[in-house]
Design an enzyme around this catalytic site. Sequence first.
Site, PDB file in Angstrom:
ATOM      1  N   LYS A  14       0.829  -1.214   0.000  1.00 28.98           N
ATOM      2  CA  LYS A  14       0.000   0.000   0.000  1.00 28.98           C
ATOM      3  C   LYS A  14       0.861   1.261   0.000  1.00 28.98           C
ATOM      4  O   LYS A  14       0.686   2.144  -0.831  1.00 28.98           O
ATOM      5  CB  LYS A  14      -0.943   0.024   1.212  1.00 28.98           C
ATOM      6  CG  LYS A  14      -1.867  -1.172   1.292  1.00 28.98           C
ATOM      7  CD  LYS A  14      -2.813  -1.081   2.471  1.00 28.98           C
ATOM      8  CE  LYS A  14      -2.141  -1.142   3.840  1.00 28.98           C
ATOM      9  NZ  LYS A  14      -1.629  -2.481   4.197  1.00 28.98           N
ATOM     10  N   ARG A  89      -9.828   0.732   7.942  1.00 27.76           N
ATOM     11  CA  ARG A  89      -9.404  -0.617   8.319  1.00 27.76           C
ATOM     12  C   ARG A  89     -10.479  -1.355   9.104  1.00 27.76           C
ATOM     13  O   ARG A  89     -10.266  -2.501   9.496  1.00 27.76           O
ATOM     14  CB  ARG A  89      -8.136  -0.523   9.187  1.00 27.76           C
ATOM     15  CG  ARG A  89      -6.845  -0.830   8.421  1.00 27.76           C
ATOM     16  CD  ARG A  89      -5.694  -0.562   9.377  1.00 27.76           C
ATOM     17  NE  ARG A  89      -4.495  -1.294   9.100  1.00 27.76           N
ATOM     18  CZ  ARG A  89      -3.438  -0.776   8.479  1.00 27.76           C
ATOM     19  NH1 ARG A  89      -3.463   0.435   8.001  1.00 27.76           N
ATOM     20  NH2 ARG A  89      -2.346  -1.499   8.330  1.00 27.76           N
ATOM     21  N   ARG A 128      11.786  -5.897   5.650  1.00 28.57           N
ATOM     22  CA  ARG A 128      11.743  -4.469   5.983  1.00 28.57           C
ATOM     23  C   ARG A 128      12.197  -4.246   7.430  1.00 28.57           C
ATOM     24  O   ARG A 128      12.924  -3.302   7.723  1.00 28.57           O
ATOM     25  CB  ARG A 128      10.332  -3.908   5.790  1.00 28.57           C
ATOM     26  CG  ARG A 128      10.260  -2.421   6.144  1.00 28.57           C
ATOM     27  CD  ARG A 128       8.945  -1.769   5.753  1.00 28.57           C
ATOM     28  NE  ARG A 128       7.835  -2.260   6.566  1.00 28.57           N
ATOM     29  CZ  ARG A 128       6.569  -1.914   6.371  1.00 28.57           C
ATOM     30  NH1 ARG A 128       6.248  -1.105   5.366  1.00 28.57           N
ATOM     31  NH2 ARG A 128       5.619  -2.382   7.147  1.00 28.57           N
ATOM     32  N   ARG A 134      11.845  -1.260  12.201  1.00 28.35           N
ATOM     33  CA  ARG A 134      10.480  -0.878  12.617  1.00 28.35           C
ATOM     34  C   ARG A 134       9.976  -1.873  13.650  1.00 28.35           C
ATOM     35  O   ARG A 134      10.021  -3.083  13.421  1.00 28.35           O
ATOM     36  CB  ARG A 134       9.573  -0.840  11.375  1.00 28.35           C
ATOM     37  CG  ARG A 134       8.462   0.176  11.521  1.00 28.35           C
ATOM     38  CD  ARG A 134       7.688   0.312  10.249  1.00 28.35           C
ATOM     39  NE  ARG A 134       6.379  -0.317  10.378  1.00 28.35           N
ATOM     40  CZ  ARG A 134       5.397  -0.151   9.516  1.00 28.35           C
ATOM     41  NH1 ARG A 134       5.585   0.605   8.445  1.00 28.35           N
ATOM     42  NH2 ARG A 134       4.236  -0.734   9.686  1.00 28.35           N
ATOM     43  N   ARG A 145      -0.698  -8.998  13.330  1.00 30.64           N
ATOM     44  CA  ARG A 145      -1.252  -7.998  12.407  1.00 30.64           C
ATOM     45  C   ARG A 145      -2.084  -8.680  11.319  1.00 30.64           C
ATOM     46  O   ARG A 145      -3.123  -8.175  10.921  1.00 30.64           O
ATOM     47  CB  ARG A 145      -0.111  -7.181  11.777  1.00 30.64           C
ATOM     48  CG  ARG A 145       0.501  -6.199  12.772  1.00 30.64           C
ATOM     49  CD  ARG A 145       1.884  -5.748  12.365  1.00 30.64           C
ATOM     50  NE  ARG A 145       1.920  -5.004  11.136  1.00 30.64           N
ATOM     51  CZ  ARG A 145       3.048  -4.737  10.466  1.00 30.64           C
ATOM     52  NH1 ARG A 145       4.221  -5.163  10.932  1.00 30.64           N
ATOM     53  NH2 ARG A 145       3.014  -4.033   9.379  1.00 30.64           N
TER      54      ARG A 145
HETATM   55  P1  B4P Z   1       4.092  -1.961   2.165  1.00 37.47           P
HETATM   56  O1  B4P Z   1       3.277  -3.171   1.870  1.00 37.47           O
HETATM   57  O2  B4P Z   1       4.046  -0.847   1.187  1.00 37.47           O
HETATM   58  O3  B4P Z   1       3.642  -1.573   3.581  1.00 37.47           O
HETATM   59  P2  B4P Z   1       2.163  -1.227   4.043  1.00 37.47           P
HETATM   60  O4  B4P Z   1       1.132  -2.142   3.442  1.00 37.47           O
HETATM   61  O5  B4P Z   1       1.960   0.220   3.759  1.00 37.47           O
HETATM   62  O6  B4P Z   1       2.328  -1.512   5.553  1.00 37.47           O
HETATM   63  P3  B4P Z   1       1.425  -1.808   6.796  1.00 37.47           P
HETATM   64  O7  B4P Z   1       0.017  -2.141   6.415  1.00 37.47           O
HETATM   65  O8  B4P Z   1       2.167  -2.851   7.522  1.00 37.47           O
HETATM   66  O9  B4P Z   1       1.540  -0.550   7.682  1.00 37.47           O
HETATM   67  P4  B4P Z   1       0.680   0.694   8.151  1.00 37.47           P
HETATM   68  O10 B4P Z   1       1.679   1.739   8.285  1.00 37.47           O
HETATM   69  O11 B4P Z   1      -0.519   0.988   7.304  1.00 37.47           O
HETATM   70  O12 B4P Z   1       5.578  -2.395   2.263  1.00 37.47           O
HETATM   71  C1  B4P Z   1       6.025  -3.527   2.977  1.00 37.47           C
HETATM   72  C2  B4P Z   1       7.390  -3.959   2.468  1.00 37.47           C
HETATM   73  O13 B4P Z   1       7.226  -4.689   1.262  1.00 37.47           O
HETATM   74  C3  B4P Z   1       8.343  -2.822   2.151  1.00 37.47           C
HETATM   75  O14 B4P Z   1       9.607  -3.148   2.612  1.00 37.47           O
HETATM   76  C4  B4P Z   1       8.332  -2.751   0.623  1.00 37.47           C
HETATM   77  O15 B4P Z   1       9.557  -2.289   0.078  1.00 37.47           O
HETATM   78  C5  B4P Z   1       8.082  -4.186   0.235  1.00 37.47           C
HETATM   79  N1  B4P Z   1       7.358  -4.313  -1.011  1.00 37.47           N
HETATM   80  C6  B4P Z   1       6.262  -3.604  -1.397  1.00 37.47           C
HETATM   81  N2  B4P Z   1       5.839  -3.999  -2.610  1.00 37.47           N
HETATM   82  C7  B4P Z   1       6.692  -5.015  -3.002  1.00 37.47           C
HETATM   83  C8  B4P Z   1       6.764  -5.849  -4.171  1.00 37.47           C
HETATM   84  N3  B4P Z   1       5.889  -5.733  -5.183  1.00 37.47           N
HETATM   85  N4  B4P Z   1       7.737  -6.767  -4.222  1.00 37.47           N
HETATM   86  C9  B4P Z   1       8.617  -6.898  -3.212  1.00 37.47           C
HETATM   87  N5  B4P Z   1       8.621  -6.137  -2.096  1.00 37.47           N
HETATM   88  C10 B4P Z   1       7.659  -5.206  -1.989  1.00 37.47           C
HETATM   89  O16 B4P Z   1       0.112   0.240   9.581  1.00 37.47           O
HETATM   90  C11 B4P Z   1       0.919  -0.012  10.718  1.00 37.47           C
HETATM   91  C12 B4P Z   1       0.079  -0.093  11.996  1.00 37.47           C
HETATM   92  O17 B4P Z   1      -0.576   1.185  12.254  1.00 37.47           O
HETATM   93  C13 B4P Z   1      -1.084  -1.085  11.995  1.00 37.47           C
HETATM   94  O18 B4P Z   1      -0.666  -2.384  12.346  1.00 37.47           O
HETATM   95  C14 B4P Z   1      -2.028  -0.447  13.059  1.00 37.47           C
HETATM   96  O19 B4P Z   1      -1.619  -0.736  14.362  1.00 37.47           O
HETATM   97  C15 B4P Z   1      -1.865   1.037  12.843  1.00 37.47           C
HETATM   98  N6  B4P Z   1      -2.874   1.606  11.934  1.00 37.47           N
HETATM   99  C16 B4P Z   1      -2.616   2.178  10.706  1.00 37.47           C
HETATM  100  N7  B4P Z   1      -3.764   2.592  10.132  1.00 37.47           N
HETATM  101  C17 B4P Z   1      -4.763   2.271  11.008  1.00 37.47           C
HETATM  102  C18 B4P Z   1      -6.197   2.415  10.970  1.00 37.47           C
HETATM  103  N8  B4P Z   1      -6.818   2.964   9.923  1.00 37.47           N
HETATM  104  N9  B4P Z   1      -6.928   1.972  12.027  1.00 37.47           N
HETATM  105  C19 B4P Z   1      -6.326   1.422  13.078  1.00 37.47           C
HETATM  106  N10 B4P Z   1      -4.980   1.237  13.178  1.00 37.47           N
HETATM  107  C20 B4P Z   1      -4.203   1.658  12.155  1.00 37.47           C
END
Ligand code: B4P
Length: 193
Positions: A14, A89, A128, A134, A145
């Site tokens: 995302k 979410r 990551r 992190r 998660r």
């Molecule tokens: P991404 O996959 O981009 O990470 P994300 O989905 O944005 O992360 P996440 O859902 O964990 O975190 P968020 O901050 O929203 O990247 C992951 C890795 O994969 C990276 O290293 C990237 O380089 C790699 N990657 C990506 N695409 C790739 C590909 N095609 N091939 C290979 N590698 C690839 O949430 C964190 C926490 O915040 C949650 O657990 C929760 O506690 C809280 N939170 C956030 N929003 C919330 C909400 N709306 N309500 C309640 N809690 C919330």
Amino acid sequence: MLNLILFGPPGSGKGTQSAKLIQRYGLQHISTGDLLREETANGTSLGLEAKNYMDQGQLVPDAVVIGMIGSRLDAQTESAGFIFDGFPRTSAQAAALDELLRQKNTKIDLLLSLEVPEDELKRRLIHRGELSGRSDDNEEIIEKRILEYKAKTEPVAAYYAQQNKLVRIKGDGDIDATFQLLEKEIDQLINTP
Ligand code: B4P
């Protein structure tokens, strides 16, 4: 306005794809994960409360996240539209977002759901965690998660499916291949009269 939700389990891409999409379409990026980490880094009371949940792999309470999004949308007067990354979410967050946008005479156009097998999610997040340190990117918390996602977040896709706004995207290819699939869906939406 063009308002998109980028949806999917932790590690589905995302944040990665949002960064590319805002460049391509000139949209404002709203990532609740980034906003919460910013609050934590600034040591605000909201941030300190949120950190307890994030470090346990749990979702932060709806009221906290919805309030944060409300102020963010109010602060934004002119925009071509938004990419919501990691929000909503829960079903309660989805209903609140609909209402916030309705007050601004706009709406969600599309929810793009990145579909990635669980093994690949874990592999990406562990990698990551090794690079960034992190605190929630370790094996035990990643499992929590993913469980939290299945229990509380997956139903959000059905909420938007009822509105005919859900598009599933194969997200286990490389970053550019996934971007092309997203681009195709968004261009089709923009070019449909
Ligand atoms: P991404 O996959 O981009 O990470 P994300 O989905 O944005 O992360 P996440 O859902 O964990 O975190 P968020 O901050 O929203 O990247 C992951 C890795 O994969 C990276 O290293 C990237 O380089 C790699 N990657 C990506 N695409 C790739 C590909 N095609 N091939 C290979 N590698 C690839 O949430 C964190 C926490 O915040 C949650 O657990 C929760 O506690 C809280 N939170 C956030 N929003 C919330 C909400 N709306 N309500 C309640 N809690 C919330």
